[in-house]
Design a protein around this motif. Structure first.
Motif, PDB file in Angstrom:
ATOM      1  N   ILE A   1      32.021 117.179 -32.586  1.00  0.00           N
ATOM      2  CA  ILE A   1      33.187 117.891 -33.117  1.00  0.00           C
ATOM      3  C   ILE A   1      33.431 119.151 -32.293  1.00  0.00           C
ATOM      4  N   SER A   2      34.683 119.328 -31.896  1.00  0.00           N
ATOM      5  CA  SER A   2      35.076 120.487 -31.099  1.00  0.00           C
ATOM      6  C   SER A   2      36.179 121.251 -31.829  1.00  0.00           C
ATOM      7  N   VAL A   3      35.967 122.556 -32.012  1.00  0.00           N
ATOM      8  CA  VAL A   3      36.978 123.437 -32.612  1.00  0.00           C
ATOM      9  C   VAL A   3      37.693 124.146 -31.464  1.00  0.00           C
ATOM     10  N   ASN A   4      38.962 123.807 -31.250  1.00  0.00           N
ATOM     11  CA  ASN A   4      39.709 124.324 -30.104  1.00  0.00           C
ATOM     12  C   ASN A   4      40.650 125.449 -30.539  1.00  0.00           C
ATOM     13  N   ASN A   5      40.683 126.496 -29.750  1.00  0.00           N
ATOM     14  CA  ASN A   5      41.637 127.594 -29.955  1.00  0.00           C
ATOM     15  C   ASN A   5      42.781 127.409 -28.962  1.00  0.00           C
ATOM     16  N   SER A   6      43.902 126.887 -29.465  1.00  0.00           N
ATOM     17  CA  SER A   6      45.046 126.593 -28.592  1.00  0.00           C
ATOM     18  C   SER A   6      46.042 127.746 -28.512  1.00  0.00           C
ATOM     19  N   SER A   7      45.716 128.869 -29.128  1.00  0.00           N
ATOM     20  CA  SER A   7      46.642 130.006 -29.117  1.00  0.00           C
ATOM     21  C   SER A   7      46.354 130.929 -27.933  1.00  0.00           C
ATOM     22  N   ASP A   8      47.155 131.977 -27.837  1.00  0.00           N
ATOM     23  CA  ASP A   8      46.969 132.962 -26.767  1.00  0.00           C
ATOM     24  C   ASP A   8      46.148 134.150 -27.224  1.00  0.00           C
ATOM     25  N   PHE A   9      45.594 134.030 -28.433  1.00  0.00           N
ATOM     26  CA  PHE A   9      44.851 135.155 -28.984  1.00  0.00           C
ATOM     27  C   PHE A   9      43.450 134.715 -29.365  1.00  0.00           C
TER      28      PHE A   9
END
Length: 439
Positions: free
Chosen positions: A107-115
């Motif tokens: 399981i991978s938790v991805n941060n797709s935002s710019d912050f």
């Protein structure tokens, strides 16, 4: 705190971790000989010798000019027809998940935002129709930060013990770039099927109970059974009956070191196992086991074609209820040779199976039928007197008999009578066969 509504900076990506599979490419491959000659070309010895040399020279020239394209459909080796490229393919979906396997997920938790997001609390659990199993909880040690474009990875495992619908629930509680506390749930559903079925038959033959277990494969891949063991209940002893017990001593020694797995083919393949069970009361009183019909359970372990392990345990297998007699009669010892019209002696043992004292007893042989039909009879005193027997006790005595006909004969009709309770035991001893010799 926001719910699942609105946009989120984080997203879960899930990949099932299991053994890779072979990449199979099945193009139409051909032998160049088939293009220029028929099946009867080899009937002419001269043509058969010349044709391969000419084709080899032609193919070598073409392969030098364009080895990657012009000969791509030709059979260079007999194994090319299998379509195996030598490459392995990672799982592209959850695929089929079976009872007894270990479900493992990356399981991978991805941060797709710019912050950057902060103070991330991650939970992962499996929900079934009956229960909820927590696989991961980072509440006590939250992930401090996940940078923009970054990710946080982890692996969860779960031993699959239930059939039917399962849901992998992944949740994240975090502070986004604006400092707002958000809650993200994501759900991944999958079904768990039964990899095999076990059908059992129980047969009772005299003092032995035979258990036949038929294992059927319901998966799309072959199963290599490493272990199919029967674990008997405390009152039973079990021995597997193998069809290959006559194999050589060398093979037997090798099998003790390495036990080859048993192949059960995909799509309904079956294999049968046979066990012989014998009842034993040592270590427990007969009263505790009376009426018990629990034989034991089967322990199954297997691997798939790519080595994926699995394990199952059946429910308790039931047999016929055990009915304990108040009194039993056994033959302890008998002569090796019994001769015609010569007296012989049976060493007998009378055992009581109840909590009170029984006896005294009278033992005799029934005289039902004509004298000609009675081949084995008592020699001497027709009625024996046996003293009282303690609760769950036993006493030995000797019965003198004589046979009047040669061949295989049967000892039957022995009766025991309790003189105090005025109770008769008609069949305390099963019929016993003997061989009577002429000389």
């Amino acid at each position: 705190m926001n719910g699942a509504q609105g946009s989120h900076s984080l997203a879960f990506r899930v990949m099932r971790l299991c053994r890779p599979s072979f990449q199979v490419d099945s193009p139409l491959r051909l032998d160049p000989v088939d293009l220029v000659a028929g099946e009867d070309i080899f009937d002419d010895p001269v043509a058969a010798r010349q044709l391969p040399r000419l084709l080899e020279a032609q193919l070598s020239d073409e392969s030098d000019s364009d080895p990657s394209y012009s000969s791509r459909f030709l059979l260079h080796d007999s194994s090319d027809a299998m379509g195996l490229t030598g490459l392995l393919v990672l799982p592209q979906a959850f695929g089929a998940i079976y009872l007894g396997e270990t479900f493992c997920s990356y399981i991978s938790v991805n941060n797709s935002s710019d912050f950057e997001v902060r103070d991330v609390i991650i939970k992962a659990e499996i929900q079934t129709e009956r229960q909820r199993i927590l696989l991961l909880d980072s509440s006590k040690s939250p992930v401090e930060t996940i940078r923009a474009g970054g990710r946080y990875d982890f692996i969860v495992e779960h031993d699959v013990k239930e059939l039917g619908s399962h849901t992998l629930v992944c949740t994240a509680l975090y502070n986004d770039g604006d400092g707002e506390r958000k809650y993200l749930p994501q759900f991944f559903k999958f079904m768990v099927a039964n990899p095999l079925s076990v059908r059992t038959k129980v047969r009772v033959v005299k003092e032995s109970t035979f258990l036949e277990a038929c294992i059927e494969n319901h998966t799309k891949s072959n199963l290599l059974m490493d272990q199919v063991d029967f674990e008997p209940s405390p009152n039973w002893n079990a021995v597997i009956i193998n069809a290959d017990e006559h194999h050589s001593e060398l093979k037997s020694t090798t099998r003790e070191v390495f036990k080859p797995p048993i192949l059960v083919r995909s799509g309904g393949g079956i294999h049968n196992f046979l066990y012989q069970l014998k009842f034993s009361t040592h270590g427990s009183s007969p009263r505790k086991v009376e009426g018990s019909n629990i034989l034991g359970k089967l322990q199954l372990t297997w691997r798939t074609n790519m080595g994926e392990p699995g394990r199952l345990q059946t429910q308790q297998i039931l047999g016929s209820p055990i009915i304990r007699k108040e009194l039993e009669l056994h033959v302890v010892e008998m002569p090796d040779v019994i001769r015609l019209e010569r007296p012989f002696t049976l060493h007998m043992r009378l055992t009581t199976q109840i909590e009170r004292e029984l006896g005294p007893f009278e033992v005799w042989m029934s005289q039902n039928g004509s004298d000609e039909e009675k081949v084995v009879m008592v020699n001497g005193l027709q009625t024996m007197v046996i003293p009282r027997v303690e609760p769950h006790g036993s006493t030995d005595f000797h019965l003198n008999l004589i046979a009047t006909k040669p061949g295989v004969q049967r000892i039957a009709g022995i009766k025991v009578f309790d003189t105090r309770e005025k109770k008769s035991y008609d069949h305390p001893l099963p019929d016993l066969e003997i061989y009577v010799d002429l000389e």
